[in-house]
Write a protein that holds these residues in place. Structure first.
Motif, mmCIF file in Angstrom:
data_model
loop_
_atom_site.group_PDB
_atom_site.id
_atom_site.type_symbol
_atom_site.label_atom_id
_atom_site.label_comp_id
_atom_site.label_asym_id
_atom_site.label_seq_id
_atom_site.Cartn_x
_atom_site.Cartn_y
_atom_site.Cartn_z
ATOM 1 N N LEU A 1 0.832 -1.203 0.000
ATOM 2 C CA LEU A 1 0.000 0.000 0.000
ATOM 3 C C LEU A 1 0.868 1.256 0.000
ATOM 4 C CD1 LEU A 1 -2.699 -1.014 2.657
ATOM 5 C CD2 LEU A 1 -2.774 -1.334 0.184
ATOM 6 N N LEU A 2 0.500 2.227 -0.813
ATOM 7 C CA LEU A 2 1.241 3.498 -0.881
ATOM 8 C C LEU A 2 0.690 4.502 0.128
ATOM 9 C CD1 LEU A 2 1.474 4.287 -4.701
ATOM 10 C CD2 LEU A 2 3.373 3.755 -3.192
ATOM 11 N N PRO A 3 1.545 5.397 0.664
ATOM 12 C CA PRO A 3 1.022 6.536 1.438
ATOM 13 C C PRO A 3 0.195 7.422 0.503
ATOM 14 C CG PRO A 3 3.404 6.290 1.729
ATOM 15 C CD PRO A 3 3.007 5.381 0.607
ATOM 16 N N VAL A 4 -0.941 7.907 0.999
ATOM 17 C CA VAL A 4 -1.878 8.653 0.150
ATOM 18 C C VAL A 4 -2.029 10.087 0.641
ATOM 19 C CG1 VAL A 4 -4.282 8.769 -0.657
ATOM 20 C CG2 VAL A 4 -3.171 6.546 -0.368
ATOM 21 N N GLY A 5 -2.034 11.023 -0.316
ATOM 22 C CA GLY A 5 -2.385 12.389 0.007
ATOM 23 C C GLY A 5 -3.905 12.518 -0.056
ATOM 24 N N VAL A 6 -4.532 12.852 1.069
ATOM 25 C CA VAL A 6 -5.998 12.901 1.148
ATOM 26 C C VAL A 6 -6.451 14.364 1.119
ATOM 27 C CG1 VAL A 6 -8.024 12.281 2.511
ATOM 28 C CG2 VAL A 6 -6.016 10.764 2.502
ATOM 29 N N LEU A 7 -7.278 14.699 0.114
ATOM 30 C CA LEU A 7 -7.796 16.061 -0.019
ATOM 31 C C LEU A 7 -9.317 16.010 -0.006
ATOM 32 C CD1 LEU A 7 -7.592 19.091 -0.657
ATOM 33 C CD2 LEU A 7 -7.381 18.498 -3.080
ATOM 34 N N ARG A 8 -9.912 16.641 1.005
ATOM 35 C CA ARG A 8 -11.376 16.718 1.072
ATOM 36 C C ARG A 8 -11.821 18.155 0.801
ATOM 37 N NH1 ARG A 8 -14.634 15.467 6.502
ATOM 38 N NH2 ARG A 8 -14.019 13.300 6.127
ATOM 39 N N ILE A 9 -12.776 18.290 -0.145
ATOM 40 C CA ILE A 9 -13.306 19.608 -0.506
ATOM 41 C C ILE A 9 -14.701 19.712 0.106
ATOM 42 C CG2 ILE A 9 -13.889 21.140 -2.436
ATOM 43 C CD1 ILE A 9 -12.080 19.252 -4.175
ATOM 44 N N ALA A 10 -14.811 20.266 1.317
ATOM 45 C CA ALA A 10 -16.120 20.283 1.986
ATOM 46 C C ALA A 10 -16.306 21.404 2.990
ATOM 47 C CB ALA A 10 -16.355 18.943 2.690
ATOM 48 N N LEU A 11 -15.222 22.039 3.429
ATOM 49 C CA LEU A 11 -15.367 23.065 4.471
ATOM 50 C C LEU A 11 -16.334 24.164 4.032
ATOM 51 C CD1 LEU A 11 -11.658 23.483 5.695
ATOM 52 C CD2 LEU A 11 -13.502 22.167 6.763
ATOM 53 N N VAL B 1 -1.984 22.753 -0.730
ATOM 54 C CA VAL B 1 -1.984 21.338 -0.336
ATOM 55 C C VAL B 1 -1.122 20.527 -1.306
ATOM 56 C CG1 VAL B 1 -3.421 19.242 -0.180
ATOM 57 C CG2 VAL B 1 -4.217 21.384 0.849
ATOM 58 N N ALA B 2 -1.294 20.775 -2.607
ATOM 59 C CA ALA B 2 -0.534 20.040 -3.619
ATOM 60 C C ALA B 2 0.972 20.269 -3.447
ATOM 61 C CB ALA B 2 -0.984 20.452 -5.014
ATOM 62 N N ALA B 3 1.357 21.518 -3.145
ATOM 63 C CA ALA B 3 2.779 21.830 -2.945
ATOM 64 C C ALA B 3 3.326 21.071 -1.740
ATOM 65 C CB ALA B 3 2.953 23.340 -2.764
ATOM 66 N N ARG B 4 2.531 21.003 -0.674
ATOM 67 C CA ARG B 4 2.979 20.283 0.531
ATOM 68 C C ARG B 4 3.103 18.782 0.253
ATOM 69 N NH1 ARG B 4 -0.432 21.506 5.777
ATOM 70 N NH2 ARG B 4 -0.216 23.555 4.815
ATOM 71 N N LEU B 5 2.137 18.238 -0.476
ATOM 72 C CA LEU B 5 2.188 16.805 -0.798
ATOM 73 C C LEU B 5 3.404 16.494 -1.673
ATOM 74 C CD1 LEU B 5 -1.587 16.022 -1.550
ATOM 75 C CD2 LEU B 5 -0.309 15.493 0.533
ATOM 76 N N ARG B 6 3.713 17.409 -2.588
ATOM 77 C CA ARG B 6 4.886 17.211 -3.452
ATOM 78 C C ARG B 6 6.166 17.198 -2.619
ATOM 79 N NH1 ARG B 6 6.026 21.795 -7.743
ATOM 80 N NH2 ARG B 6 6.576 22.811 -5.790
ATOM 81 N N SER B 7 6.257 18.113 -1.659
ATOM 82 C CA SER B 7 7.467 18.161 -0.819
ATOM 83 C C SER B 7 7.557 16.948 0.107
ATOM 84 C CB SER B 7 7.500 19.468 -0.004
ATOM 85 O OG SER B 7 6.449 19.468 0.944
ATOM 86 N N GLN C 1 -6.642 28.355 -4.225
ATOM 87 C CA GLN C 1 -5.315 28.599 -3.654
ATOM 88 C C GLN C 1 -5.016 27.561 -2.568
ATOM 89 O OE1 GLN C 1 -2.943 30.645 -4.853
ATOM 90 N NE2 GLN C 1 -1.647 29.544 -3.369
ATOM 91 N N GLY C 2 -6.059 27.210 -1.815
ATOM 92 C CA GLY C 2 -5.898 26.179 -0.774
ATOM 93 C C GLY C 2 -5.477 24.847 -1.389
ATOM 94 N N VAL C 3 -6.082 24.518 -2.532
ATOM 95 C CA VAL C 3 -5.732 23.270 -3.221
ATOM 96 C C VAL C 3 -4.277 23.313 -3.687
ATOM 97 C CG1 VAL C 3 -6.226 21.788 -5.217
ATOM 98 C CG2 VAL C 3 -8.114 22.831 -3.947
ATOM 99 N N ARG C 4 -3.843 24.503 -4.215
ATOM 100 C CA ARG C 4 -2.442 24.645 -4.659
ATOM 101 C C ARG C 4 -1.479 24.447 -3.490
ATOM 102 N NH1 ARG C 4 -2.219 26.483 -9.785
ATOM 103 N NH2 ARG C 4 -4.123 27.505 -10.502
ATOM 104 N N GLU D 1 -7.076 19.043 -11.752
ATOM 105 C CA GLU D 1 -6.274 19.833 -12.702
ATOM 106 C C GLU D 1 -5.182 20.605 -11.963
ATOM 107 O OE1 GLU D 1 -8.817 22.438 -14.881
ATOM 108 O OE2 GLU D 1 -9.970 20.809 -15.824
ATOM 109 N N ILE D 2 -5.572 21.236 -10.855
ATOM 110 C CA ILE D 2 -4.611 22.043 -10.078
ATOM 111 C C ILE D 2 -3.514 21.150 -9.499
ATOM 112 C CG2 ILE D 2 -4.330 23.490 -8.020
ATOM 113 C CD1 ILE D 2 -7.261 24.456 -8.533
ATOM 114 N N VAL D 3 -3.912 20.009 -8.947
ATOM 115 C CA VAL D 3 -2.933 19.081 -8.347
ATOM 116 C C VAL D 3 -1.924 18.630 -9.404
ATOM 117 C CG1 VAL D 3 -2.653 16.764 -7.364
ATOM 118 C CG2 VAL D 3 -4.418 18.294 -6.473
ATOM 119 N N ARG D 4 -2.400 18.340 -10.618
ATOM 120 C CA ARG D 4 -1.489 17.911 -11.691
ATOM 121 C C ARG D 4 -0.539 19.051 -12.103
ATOM 122 N NH1 ARG D 4 -5.630 14.421 -13.706
ATOM 123 N NH2 ARG D 4 -4.923 12.276 -13.353
#
Length: 519
Positions: free
Chosen positions: A76-86, A135-141, A130-133, A166-169
């Protein structure tokens, strides 16, 4: 001309079909190296059927690899979990009720951002791009290579999930992304769980699919191959790499579809009796009845489609014990060691197979090796075997009306007497490889699951639109246009929701279009 393969934990079964006719079949031990086991099984059926690899039009494979990996917490791989709900759902974070060991394997890369829709697709909160960007930057690091994205009511409106992807990619580059609206149903926690599961299997999915491809290459089979899903339909190799979670429980599904095909009966109970367990399910219109409740996989609750199957601890290798009064059968089993440990095969362990041979209704191994068993023990054990199946059958029936029972699997020989509540017991030809036949005959399917307003659209118009969408989706996935049929419709009125809101689920399936590559 097509081949069906079912890769189980104990055996790899293969069957070669010419149209509706079984040309050859085999049952080989599953090998730790997946590729070798499949090559051995495919070579056997081709040689026995006297067919060259160039004659094969397609290969269909059923596998338990992904279920086993998740249940056993392997690969199993470690997963970056992103929830869009706040601001909604803040009190119930992702991975909330996951077992500690598997939550640890997945990691703690959990992030919540603002966004999401309401039940009817109206905006609940705008997407925080911007929040998604960030998160994506943190997951990349953090070195994350697979991401699970879940949005509030994304199964009604998927726009935010798609935009987030799209933003994550853009930020992360080449990364595996699982979107919840393509996997689960309405219900954010369970849908999110299924999406995270799917994302964690990304690496394994790629390696398993490549192993299958290499096995076919070795035998010079140039035909396309497909993997069976847990609803009895097929998906392309590329699709499986993206959605491995949809193969969960495809084994019992293949057996049930194979049972319907071999017996010609579309509405019946099916008991698939293996070496360790018996899977009992209900066929409705030739397909397994789906579970209507939350399904637990490896201790995690999910709500994506799963067959309604009851597993009971009875198989050909089930241990038989007696204290003089009571006789017990199972749930422990010798499993794949039956051919070494069973009494009729020269071993010293008394199994359910030995009982069937001793009672004279099964002809396997050497009967002389069980001639010393006490008649009382044999009779009580036979009664117990039938009682276990009868109880399972009773639990799976939805009415008191007698229904047919189709017995498949290598352990089908264990049953000889009538089961109460059953109108007739059917053991079709080739019952031992019903799972491989189920894979070989699988069709291309599609499903639509959405909330509609009957007050606004009217029931007939809403259902018609949903049916047309399901048919179009099946054809797009690779089904032959004229063969697609609606096989299931479910309508669930949503209480306390205005506008006559109804959750509509429509499933369609059709024959594989050999002239088109599936998606």
């Amino acid at each position: 001309m097509r081949i069906g393969v079912d890769v189980g934990g104990t055996n790899t079964d293969a069957v070669l079909l010419d149209g509706d006719r079984v040309l050859s079949w085999c049952k080989k031990p599953t090998t730790p190296d997946v590729e070798a086991g499949i090559v051995a099984a495919l070579r056997h059926v081709l040689d026995e059927g006297a067919i060259g690899p160039e004659a094969i039009q397609c290969v269909m494979i059923g596998t338990t690899h992904f279920t086993n990996a998740f249940v056993e917490r392997r690969h199993l791989l470690p997963v970056g979990v992103l929830r869009i709900a706040l601001p909604a759902a803040r009190a119930l974070p992702p991975l909330l009720d996951w077992p500690a060991d598997i939550a640890e394997a997945i990691g703690e890369h959990v992030h919540l951002v603002r966004g999401g829709y309401q039940y009817d697709g109206r905006l609940n909160a705008a997407l925080d791009e911007q929040g998604v960007r960030d998160v994506a930057a943190r997951l990349r690091s953090d070195g994350i290579r697979t991401v699970a994205i879940t949005g509030l009511f994304s199964s009604v409106n998927s726009d935010m999930e798609n935009r987030a992807a799209e933003i994550v990619r853009e930020v992360m580059g080449e990364v595996s992304i699982s979107l919840s609206h393509t996997i689960g149903r309405i219900g954010i926690l369970e849908r999110e769980n299924a999406t995270i599961m799917n994302a964690s299997l990304a690496d394994l999915a790629t390696s398993v699919v490549r192993s299958f491809g290499k096995a076919l290459e070795k035998l010079q089979i140039n035909a396309p191959f497909y993997i069976s899903q847990n609803d009895g339909t097929l998906m392309s190799a590329e699709f499986v790499e993206r959605y491995p979670v949809l193969t969960f429980a495809s084994g019992p599904t293949n057996s049930m579809r194979g049972a319907a095909y071999l017996s010609g009966v579309k509405d019946a109970l099916v008991a698939d009796i293996g070496g360790t367990t018996t899977d009992i399910g209900m066929l409705v219109n030739g397909y397994p009845r789906e579970s209507s409740v939350t399904v637990d996989i490896g201790g995690v609750r999910t709500n994506f489609r799963m067959p309604d199957v009851l597993a009971v601890g009875l198989g050909g290798g089930s241990l038989v014990a007696s204290d003089g009064e009571e006789v017990t059968v199972g749930p422990k089993s010798v499993g794949y060691r039956l051919l070494e440990d069973g009494r009729v095969f020269g071993g010293d362990t008394l199994t359910a197979t030995d009982i069937a041979v001793a009672d004279g209704y099964a002809d396997i191994g050497e009967r002389a090796k069980v001639a010393d068993l006490a008649p009382t023990l044999v009779r009580k054990a036979v009664e117990k075997i039938h009682a276990i199946v009868a109880e399972g059958v009773d639990r799976m029936k939805t009415s008191g009306k007698p229904v047919p029972l189709i017995l498949v699997g290598g352990g089908a020989v264990l049953i000889k007497d009538e089961i109460s509540g059953i109108s007739q017991t059917i053991v079709p030809d080739h019952a031992g490889v019903a799972n491989a036949i189920g894979a070989a005959i699988a069709q291309i399917g599609a499903e639509i699951d959405k909330v509609v307003s009957y007050d606004e659209q009217g029931r007939d118009a809403a259902l018609s639109i949903a049916k047309n969408e399901a048919v179009a989706k099946a054809i797009e996935a690779g089904a032959e246009a004229g063969s697609v049929e609606i096989i299931d419709i479910e309508e669930v009125p949503l209480a306390y929701v205005p506008g006559g809101a109804v959750r509509v689920r429509v499933k369609a399936a059709g024959r594989l279009n050999f002239t088109k590559e599936t998606t």
